[in-house]
Design a protein around this motif. Structure first.
Motif, mmCIF file in Angstrom:
data_model
loop_
_atom_site.group_PDB
_atom_site.id
_atom_site.type_symbol
_atom_site.label_atom_id
_atom_site.label_comp_id
_atom_site.label_asym_id
_atom_site.label_seq_id
_atom_site.Cartn_x
_atom_site.Cartn_y
_atom_site.Cartn_z
ATOM 1 N N ILE A 257 41.886 28.623 45.565
ATOM 2 C CA ILE A 257 41.061 28.611 44.359
ATOM 3 C C ILE A 257 39.805 29.444 44.615
ATOM 4 O O ILE A 257 39.112 29.240 45.617
ATOM 5 N N GLY A 258 39.523 30.377 43.703
ATOM 6 C CA GLY A 258 38.352 31.221 43.861
ATOM 7 C C GLY A 258 37.862 31.735 42.526
ATOM 8 O O GLY A 258 38.129 31.140 41.480
ATOM 9 N N ASP A 259 37.150 32.866 42.551
ATOM 10 C CA ASP A 259 36.645 33.456 41.313
ATOM 11 C C ASP A 259 36.782 34.970 41.388
ATOM 12 O O ASP A 259 37.023 35.544 42.453
ATOM 13 N N SER A 260 36.591 35.604 40.244
ATOM 14 C CA SER A 260 36.787 37.050 40.142
ATOM 15 C C SER A 260 35.550 37.848 40.503
ATOM 16 O O SER A 260 35.575 39.079 40.485
ATOM 17 N N GLY A 261 34.454 37.160 40.836
ATOM 18 C CA GLY A 261 33.185 37.849 41.005
ATOM 19 C C GLY A 261 33.120 38.782 42.183
ATOM 20 O O GLY A 261 32.549 39.866 42.095
ATOM 21 N N GLU A 262 33.691 38.400 43.313
ATOM 22 C CA GLU A 262 33.617 39.233 44.494
ATOM 23 C C GLU A 262 35.023 39.647 44.930
ATOM 24 O O GLU A 262 35.696 40.350 44.219
ATOM 25 N N LYS A 263 35.483 39.155 46.080
ATOM 26 C CA LYS A 263 36.741 39.628 46.640
ATOM 27 C C LYS A 263 37.818 38.554 46.770
ATOM 28 O O LYS A 263 38.810 38.766 47.460
ATOM 29 N N ASP A 264 37.628 37.393 46.127
ATOM 30 C CA ASP A 264 38.631 36.339 46.269
ATOM 31 C C ASP A 264 40.038 36.796 45.871
ATOM 32 O O ASP A 264 41.002 36.507 46.595
ATOM 33 N N PRO A 265 40.230 37.492 44.746
ATOM 34 C CA PRO A 265 41.596 37.920 44.405
ATOM 35 C C PRO A 265 42.215 38.801 45.494
ATOM 36 O O PRO A 265 43.394 38.623 45.854
ATOM 37 N N ILE A 284 42.150 31.703 39.946
ATOM 38 C CA ILE A 284 40.924 32.491 39.966
ATOM 39 C C ILE A 284 40.127 32.220 38.692
ATOM 40 O O ILE A 284 40.622 32.445 37.586
ATOM 41 N N ARG A 285 38.896 31.746 38.853
ATOM 42 C CA ARG A 285 38.014 31.552 37.705
ATOM 43 C C ARG A 285 37.457 32.916 37.279
ATOM 44 O O ARG A 285 36.921 33.660 38.111
ATOM 45 N N ASN A 286 37.577 33.235 36.004
ATOM 46 C CA ASN A 286 37.111 34.516 35.500
ATOM 47 C C ASN A 286 35.620 34.441 35.194
ATOM 48 O O ASN A 286 35.206 33.897 34.175
ATOM 49 N N VAL A 287 34.804 34.988 36.090
ATOM 50 C CA VAL A 287 33.353 34.956 35.900
ATOM 51 C C VAL A 287 32.797 36.354 35.644
ATOM 52 O O VAL A 287 31.581 36.522 35.512
ATOM 53 N N THR A 288 33.659 37.354 35.569
ATOM 54 C CA THR A 288 33.210 38.727 35.329
ATOM 55 C C THR A 288 34.007 39.329 34.181
ATOM 56 O O THR A 288 34.848 40.200 34.385
ATOM 57 N N PRO A 289 33.786 38.830 32.955
ATOM 58 C CA PRO A 289 34.534 39.381 31.824
ATOM 59 C C PRO A 289 34.238 40.865 31.651
ATOM 60 O O PRO A 289 33.088 41.290 31.706
ATOM 61 N N GLY A 290 35.280 41.608 31.462
ATOM 62 C CA GLY A 290 35.154 43.064 31.348
ATOM 63 C C GLY A 290 36.499 43.671 31.658
ATOM 64 O O GLY A 290 37.208 43.201 32.559
ATOM 65 N N PRO A 291 36.888 44.702 30.935
ATOM 66 C CA PRO A 291 38.242 45.247 31.056
ATOM 67 C C PRO A 291 38.568 45.798 32.438
ATOM 68 O O PRO A 291 39.698 45.649 32.910
ATOM 69 N N GLU A 292 37.594 46.404 33.111
ATOM 70 C CA GLU A 292 37.894 47.040 34.395
ATOM 71 C C GLU A 292 38.246 46.015 35.463
ATOM 72 O O GLU A 292 39.271 46.131 36.148
ATOM 73 N N ARG A 293 37.394 44.986 35.619
ATOM 74 C CA ARG A 293 37.670 43.975 36.639
ATOM 75 C C ARG A 293 38.880 43.139 36.266
ATOM 76 O O ARG A 293 39.703 42.807 37.113
ATOM 77 N N GLU A 294 39.012 42.778 34.998
ATOM 78 C CA GLU A 294 40.166 41.992 34.575
ATOM 79 C C GLU A 294 41.472 42.739 34.842
ATOM 80 O O GLU A 294 42.459 42.143 35.269
ATOM 81 N N LYS A 295 41.459 44.046 34.603
ATOM 82 C CA LYS A 295 42.661 44.845 34.865
ATOM 83 C C LYS A 295 42.996 44.845 36.352
ATOM 84 O O LYS A 295 44.163 44.729 36.742
ATOM 85 N N ALA A 296 41.964 44.965 37.192
ATOM 86 C CA ALA A 296 42.182 44.948 38.639
ATOM 87 C C ALA A 296 42.761 43.616 39.094
ATOM 88 O O ALA A 296 43.691 43.563 39.918
ATOM 89 N N VAL A 297 42.228 42.509 38.550
ATOM 90 C CA VAL A 297 42.726 41.188 38.926
ATOM 91 C C VAL A 297 44.144 40.981 38.400
ATOM 92 O O VAL A 297 44.991 40.382 39.077
ATOM 93 N N GLU A 298 44.421 41.473 37.203
ATOM 94 C CA GLU A 298 45.771 41.354 36.652
ATOM 95 C C GLU A 298 46.793 42.127 37.492
ATOM 96 O O GLU A 298 47.934 41.694 37.649
ATOM 97 N N THR A 299 46.386 43.262 38.034
ATOM 98 C CA THR A 299 47.270 44.017 38.937
ATOM 99 C C THR A 299 47.578 43.206 40.188
ATOM 100 O O THR A 299 48.725 43.157 40.653
ATOM 101 N N ILE A 300 46.539 42.565 40.733
ATOM 102 C CA ILE A 300 46.741 41.697 41.898
ATOM 103 C C ILE A 300 47.654 40.529 41.535
ATOM 104 O O ILE A 300 48.562 40.171 42.297
ATOM 105 N N ALA A 301 47.422 39.940 40.357
ATOM 106 C CA ALA A 301 48.250 38.817 39.909
ATOM 107 C C ALA A 301 49.716 39.217 39.830
ATOM 108 O O ALA A 301 50.607 38.463 40.268
#
Length: 344
Positions: A257-265, A284-301
């Motif tokens: 369990i982590g968050d999207s703010g730094e490097k947890d994903p 992963i708790r989404n604490v950095t709403p924004g298309p660029e970071r969300e896209k990066a996390v979705e790729t990891i997912a």
């Protein structure tokens, strides 16, 4: 992302704390350890530091600053022998240049499951009591970040995070809604929870008190040494200790369990690649709403899911609880408790 200006600001703040005048009582500081009936991992620190003043919600910013000054203005004691006795077994370690001791031991006489007390002692007779969580027969374990996962910090802005640390206390810091009931649903009194964070060891007592105040399940905490101001290497720090936990319990599956703010994903993706059979799900708790970071996390997912491990980027604790309930990780009544707490 940490900028050079932010890192320089943090350095100036901690140098200021170190230069302020201080008293010098000797302290033997134990951190909650963990292990199995036949293994032991126990850490702590020997230092000189101020006694802390009582804190509350009404404490002034000055009192909070004074207490934090005491924590960061400590002088570490190197080359000191520490003995740890649990049951009729005693182990020894020597403190390093930052005052840390680290005991990894095999136990000839197995320990029963649950929290076990450890007596810690220095050669001069200084003594205190520590705790070790002995885990056996759990359904799964939980490894969780702290900042912006359990408590609201704003860790993506290092200067803001440091200001919050300096001028707050355990009573004034805030958890995310529903975290307590969600973690209790995962814990169920037998599943061990480990907290691996980039927060400094200097605020260990504050974080432990924060969790007690907010009724978040107790567990071993692994924090970070900020003595060298190595603020950027979160990944290496977390990978090291998550691997240590997973290797201690090779037959136990875990939630991450982590968050999207730094490097947890990114960290959890690497852990899944190394331990694919040992990870049940990643949240992963989404604490950095924004298309660029969300896209990066979705790729990891997508990559993690391709390895057969569920991965959820969640808005809040309720989304995690709903998903966990669908996987059979928590019960329906526990989901309802999370829902109730989210509505308060």
């Amino acid at each position: 992302m940490v900028t050079r200006t932010e890192e320089a600001d943090v350095q100036r703040i901690i140098k200021l704390l170190k230069k302020l005048p201080r008293r010098r009582p000797l302290q033997l500081v134990p951190y909650r350890g963990f292990g199995t009936p036949t293994t032991l991992h126990l850490r702590g620190r020997v230092l000189l530091a101020f006694n802390l003043l009582p804190a509350s919600k009404e404490s002034s910013r000055w009192r909070n600053f004074r207490n934090m000054w005491a924590r960061f203005a400590s002088d570490e004691i190197r080359g000191v022998q520490v003995s740890a006795t649990i049951g009729n077994q005693t182990f020894h370690a020597e403190t390093d240049s930052e005052g840390f001791y680290d005991i990894h031991a095999h136990l000839p006489d197995p320990l029963p499951p649950g929290w076990q007390f450890v007596t810690l002692e220095l050669e001069d007779g200084t003594e205190c009591r520590g705790e070790v969580l002995v885990s056996d027969n759990a359904d799964f374990g939980i490894i969780s970040d702290l900042d912006d996962t359990v408590l609201q910090t704003g860790a993506t802005a290092i200067f803001r995070m440091v200001m919050m640390i300096i001028f707050s206390n355990a009573h004034t810091r805030l958890p995310f809604k529903g975290v307590s009931s969600l973690y209790h649903a995962f814990h169920t009194e037998k599943n061990p929870i480990f907290y691996v964070s980039g927060s400094p060891w200097n605020i260990y007592d504050l974080l432990a008190e924060f969790m007690d105040i907010n009724q978040i399940p107790r567990g071993p905490m692994v924090l970070k040494d900020w003595g060298a101001l190595n603020l950027k290497n979160q990944k290496g720090h977390k990978l090291r200790f998550i691997r240590e936990i997973l290797n201690t319990y090779p037959d136990l599956p875990f939630l991450l369990i982590g968050d999207s703010g730094e490097k947890d994903p990114e960290i959890y993706q690497q852990i899944v690649q190394e331990f694919p059979r040992q990870i049940k799900a990643v949240y992963i708790r989404n604490v950095t709403p924004g298309p660029e970071r969300e896209k990066a996390v979705e790729t990891i997912a997508h990559h993690v899911q391709g390895l057969g491990v569920p991965f959820l980027l969640a808005r809040d604790s309720l989304e995690v609880a709903l998903h966990a309930c669908s996987l059979g990780l928590i019960k329906q009544e526990e989901l309802q408790t999370v829902q109730t707490h989210m509505q308060k």
